[in-house]
Design an enzyme around this catalytic site. Sequence first.
Site, short mmCIF file in Angstrom:
data_model
loop_
_atom_site.label_atom_id
_atom_site.label_comp_id
_atom_site.label_asym_id
_atom_site.label_seq_id
_atom_site.Cartn_x
_atom_site.Cartn_y
_atom_site.Cartn_z
N SER A 154 -3.20 7.61 -8.25
CA SER A 154 -1.76 7.63 -7.97
C SER A 154 -1.03 6.56 -8.75
O SER A 154 -1.62 5.62 -9.30
CB SER A 154 -1.48 7.43 -6.47
OG SER A 154 -1.31 6.06 -6.17
N THR A 155 0.29 6.72 -8.74
CA THR A 155 1.19 5.79 -9.44
C THR A 155 1.13 4.38 -8.85
O THR A 155 1.52 3.41 -9.49
CB THR A 155 2.63 6.36 -9.37
OG1 THR A 155 3.46 5.62 -10.23
CG2 THR A 155 3.20 6.31 -7.97
N LYS A 156 0.62 4.28 -7.62
CA LYS A 156 0.62 2.98 -6.94
C LYS A 156 -0.38 1.99 -7.54
O LYS A 156 -0.29 0.79 -7.27
CB LYS A 156 0.35 3.18 -5.45
CG LYS A 156 1.46 3.96 -4.74
CD LYS A 156 2.79 3.20 -4.76
CE LYS A 156 3.86 3.99 -4.04
NZ LYS A 156 5.14 3.26 -3.97
N ASP A 157 -1.32 2.48 -8.35
CA ASP A 157 -2.21 1.55 -9.06
C ASP A 157 -1.40 0.56 -9.88
O ASP A 157 -1.75 -0.61 -10.00
CB ASP A 157 -3.11 2.31 -10.05
CG ASP A 157 -4.28 3.00 -9.38
OD1 ASP A 157 -4.36 2.96 -8.14
OD2 ASP A 157 -5.09 3.60 -10.10
#
Length: 344
Positions: A46-49
């Site tokens: 996900s983009t949250k990395d």
Amino acid sequence: MKETIKAYNNVLELIGNTPIIRLNRIAEHLSGNFFAKVEAFNPGHSTKDRIALYIIEEAERRGILKPGDTIIETTSGNTGFSLAMVSIIKGYDCILAVSSKSSKDKIDMLRSMGAKVYVCPAHVSADDERSYYSVAKRLHEETKGSVYINQYFNDLNVDAHYNTTGPEIWEQTGGQITHLVACSGTGGTISGTARFLKEKNPAIRILGVDAFGSVLKKYHETKEFDTAEIYPYRIEGLGKNLIPTATDFDVIDKFMKVSDEESAHTAREIAKKEGLFVGYTSGAAFQAVKQFAEEGEFTAESNVVIVFPDHGSRYMSKVFSDEWMSEQGFFDSVNAEEVQKIEF
Ligand code: PMP
């Protein structure tokens, strides 16, 4: 001479630099060129990395984090997974307060990544002592040597996307992007990416995606926090019942609200038509694209980049479960023959 070993030193080196992929069949009836920025290609899917790595490394640079310290956060799952992953590699403990709306798969996954997880009720107000905000704040106060990431109110969340997602999209489109479509939860993705892109070309249209049941669109249009907008909905990670300071409303041109049902069907359609197994909010983002297209937002010359925030595997017991879809009544408006066509 010895061959060099072409290995990454650890999983964190793979964060960012995700591809953009042209959308073909799903966009064939729409004017314009459509490209998905597929954030599931991050190692934590996900983009949250991006924000987990950026915020933790910034805290290290500022001398706030020391080895053995504790990372604390509220999360719908993705940020938690990314923080747990970064914590493992960098040697921190990770404590997460999550909403009971999060899927069981996500919670099990966080625990598998070594995080300590507290599950908090979803439908209480933010200032209720049982809310995941209050629980995280209390844990932070009680845990010595802890850092509270606080993604909804942390400017570094925005900076992470200003420094990574924005430049990547600009470079990948050769500066030819005309529209950015992104979901707004904390607002970090849309705000940071948009800020970078608008600096490069102020004419780029920034289109936000919000959920029915969330206050963001109304607030953007009226600057009023209208509690009448708030009611429970199913999409995780999209929309909000408060106004996050990580959202820069000034760089967003327009919001579109999408429904749980249409977003779910669109997520399934993306998998079936593009072979891209992406999450519920990716469905929401493309559902918004369809609605923007109906309003005449795009022309044949438009180059539209849509951020697909995470991977479909996180929603096996929800959007990608026929039983769950039936339980929600999401197949009711589709006749049996069409369900067959969609499913097989
Ligand atoms: N999609 C998913 C699945 C998410 O978890 C989030 C984050 N809450 C978003 C979209 C929205 O991203 P942002 O927080 O950067 O606005």
